[in-house]
Design a protein around this motif. Structure first.
Motif, PDB file in Angstrom:
ATOM      1  N   VAL A  79       8.434  -4.737  -5.316  1.00 44.00           N
ATOM      2  CA  VAL A  79       7.568  -3.573  -5.129  1.00 44.00           C
ATOM      3  C   VAL A  79       7.575  -3.236  -3.648  1.00 44.00           C
ATOM      4  CG1 VAL A  79       5.228  -2.651  -5.307  1.00 44.00           C
ATOM      5  CG2 VAL A  79       6.119  -4.141  -7.118  1.00 44.00           C
ATOM      6  N   PHE A  80       8.106  -2.067  -3.316  1.00 45.87           N
ATOM      7  CA  PHE A  80       8.121  -1.583  -1.937  1.00 45.87           C
ATOM      8  C   PHE A  80       6.981  -0.590  -1.744  1.00 45.87           C
ATOM      9  CE2 PHE A  80      12.553  -2.698  -2.823  1.00 45.87           C
ATOM     10  CZ  PHE A  80      12.934  -3.375  -1.674  1.00 45.87           C
ATOM     11  N   ALA A  81       6.386  -0.588  -0.562  1.00 49.21           N
ATOM     12  CA  ALA A  81       5.357   0.411  -0.237  1.00 49.21           C
ATOM     13  C   ALA A  81       5.715   1.071   1.080  1.00 49.21           C
ATOM     14  CB  ALA A  81       3.981  -0.238  -0.138  1.00 49.21           C
ATOM     15  N   THR A  82       5.724   2.404   1.083  1.00 41.07           N
ATOM     16  CA  THR A  82       5.994   3.114   2.327  1.00 41.07           C
ATOM     17  C   THR A  82       4.847   2.951   3.312  1.00 41.07           C
ATOM     18  OG1 THR A  82       5.075   5.175   1.401  1.00 41.07           O
ATOM     19  CG2 THR A  82       7.465   4.837   1.210  1.00 41.07           C
ATOM     20  N   HIS A  83       3.604   2.929   2.796  1.00 37.30           N
ATOM     21  CA  HIS A  83       2.451   2.731   3.675  1.00 37.30           C
ATOM     22  C   HIS A  83       1.219   2.383   2.852  1.00 37.30           C
ATOM     23  CE1 HIS A  83       2.294   6.993   2.619  1.00 37.30           C
ATOM     24  NE2 HIS A  83       1.078   7.123   3.129  1.00 37.30           N
ATOM     25  N   CYS A  84       0.086   2.213   3.534  1.00 36.87           N
ATOM     26  CA  CYS A  84      -1.074   1.555   2.927  1.00 36.87           C
ATOM     27  C   CYS A  84      -2.094   2.493   2.299  1.00 36.87           C
ATOM     28  CB  CYS A  84      -1.778   0.684   3.973  1.00 36.87           C
ATOM     29  SG  CYS A  84      -2.625   1.634   5.275  1.00 36.87           S
ATOM     30  N   HIS A  85      -1.838   3.773   2.207  1.00 38.60           N
ATOM     31  CA  HIS A  85      -2.838   4.672   1.645  1.00 38.60           C
ATOM     32  C   HIS A  85      -2.992   4.437   0.140  1.00 38.60           C
ATOM     33  CE1 HIS A  85      -2.353   7.535   5.312  1.00 38.60           C
ATOM     34  NE2 HIS A  85      -3.060   6.444   5.587  1.00 38.60           N
ATOM     35  N   PRO A  86      -4.169   4.746  -0.431  1.00 44.92           N
ATOM     36  CA  PRO A  86      -4.467   4.336  -1.810  1.00 44.92           C
ATOM     37  C   PRO A  86      -3.441   4.765  -2.847  1.00 44.92           C
ATOM     38  CG  PRO A  86      -6.474   5.112  -0.753  1.00 44.92           C
ATOM     39  CD  PRO A  86      -5.349   5.399   0.203  1.00 44.92           C
ATOM     40  N   ASP A  87      -2.894   5.981  -2.719  1.00 47.61           N
ATOM     41  CA  ASP A  87      -1.930   6.436  -3.719  1.00 47.61           C
ATOM     42  C   ASP A  87      -0.608   5.685  -3.629  1.00 47.61           C
ATOM     43  OD1 ASP A  87      -1.966   7.770  -1.255  1.00 47.61           O
ATOM     44  OD2 ASP A  87      -0.973   9.561  -2.026  1.00 47.61           O
TER      45      ASP A  87
END
Length: 355
Positions: free
Chosen positions: A90-98
């Protein structure tokens, strides 16, 4: 389609994946679209064909918010388009809720590692835990200093005290670090990490040269400008300068790059869009300078920059963005900062003395 959008090219036209469905972008690359419970009503997520330790499956880029609707859409994806295949990462571009709302849920379900930059991971953990300084109520004294007033407005902001934790109930307890210029092999392809700042602490876009594809996250969006705000935890930050500087990191990408944004439709003409974003902020800065002929608080600047009614959610970002433009001008020496007898911070164009 607005005038700026019409300057871009949309190779998939009006096609959109239904919630829980996957629209193929290229072999081993799929597009999902999940609902959001606010005015910006969707987020685009991406599936990458992957192989880890001899196991084949898919990796997800971003997660959606922690709502029943998003979980149901993911369940449909697992049972249908993925046909029982696992998520391997699971990759996340950044920490915002969506983007990280369901990260813990997805990682636990598949025993998958969570890939994210250190800046985003740390900030996401802080926000999910509602630590003092980053919880929902921290914005109230911060924005009061910048002109927020009115019982109703403050009550609306107080109601957002647990807003982030409600959409991000947990963040995985460990992570794999992503960093700028890192080359990550996903399946048979290499993706280069391009970090950016201003919108979030250490945003990670992903570029695949073999596909000519940029997963831009929130750094470059086709229809709206990325929110760039000064928040309570960093009250004297200059995020607009950081954001504008970060856009230059995309200048060397090919002109025909296919951009996969978090909101809106996939598009081409990346450099045209970046030029539009630079021009947009230059225009807003010029408007703020004109307004600051007389001392102005950030709240005074909100109607200058945003000419529509705003709810509490939108007002938070509008105030933060107005302050970001003021802080860039302040950092550049174009305006000076004044603190009034009422404790409110205002900004006024600097008077240059000659002779």
């Amino acid at each position: 389609m607005n005038a700026l959008e019409s300057q871009l090219s949309y190779p998939f036209g009006d096609a959109l994946p239904a919630p829980g469905e996957v629209l193929p972008i290229a072999p081993g690359l799929g597009w999902l679209r999940m609902p959001l419970p606010f005015a910006l009503d969707h987020i685009n997520l991406w599936l990458l064909g992957d192989e880890v330790d001899g196991r084949t499956g898919w990796s997800a880029v971003d997660c959606g918010v922690a709502t029943d609707a998003t979980r149901a859409a993911w369940q449909h994806v697992f049972a249908g388009p993925l046909q029982g295949q696992r998520l391997l990462r699971v990759f996340a571009t950044h920490c915002h809720p969506d983007h990280i709302g369901l990260s813990d849920w997805l990682c636990r379900r598949f025993d998958a590692p969570f890939w994210i930059t250190t800046g985003e991971y740390g900030f996401g953990r802080m926000m999910s835990a509602a630590l003092p300084g980053v919880d929902g109520t921290a914005a109230i004294p911060h924005f009061r200093r910048h002109g927020l007033a009115g019982h109703e407005l403050i009550e609306q902001m107080q109601s957002r005290r647990n807003y982030f934790p409600s959409l991000v109930p947990a963040v995985p307890e460990s992570y794999t670090r992503m960093h700028d210029r890192q080359q990550i092999v996903v399946g048979a392809r290499r993706w280069r990490v391009i970090t950016g700042f201003g919108h979030s602490p250490e945003h990670a876009a992903l570029y695949c040269e073999a596909l000519g594809v940029l997963i831009s996250g929130d750094m470059v969006l086709p229809r709206i400008s990325t929110n760039v705000s000064v928040f309570a935890v960093e009250p004297e930050g200059n995020p607009l300068q950081l954001y504008l500087d970060s856009l230059a990191k995309f200048d060397d990408l090919p002109a025909d790059t296919l951009v996969l944004p978090s909101h809106g439709r996939p598009f081409r003409r990346l450099h045209t869009r970046i030029a539009q974003l630079r021009a947009h902020h230059a225009e807003r800065l010029a408007e703020v300078v004109t307004a600051c002929a007389e001392p102005c608080s950030a709240m005074d600047i909100v109607p200058v920059m945003f000419r529509r009614p705003l709810d509490a959610h939108q007002l938070t970002f509008a105030l933060g963005e107005a302050l970001a433009h003021l802080h860039k001008l302040w950092s550049d020496g174009v305006v000076r900062r004044l603190v009034g007898a009422d404790g409110i911070i205002r900004f006024q164009v600097t008077v240059v003395q000659i002779g």
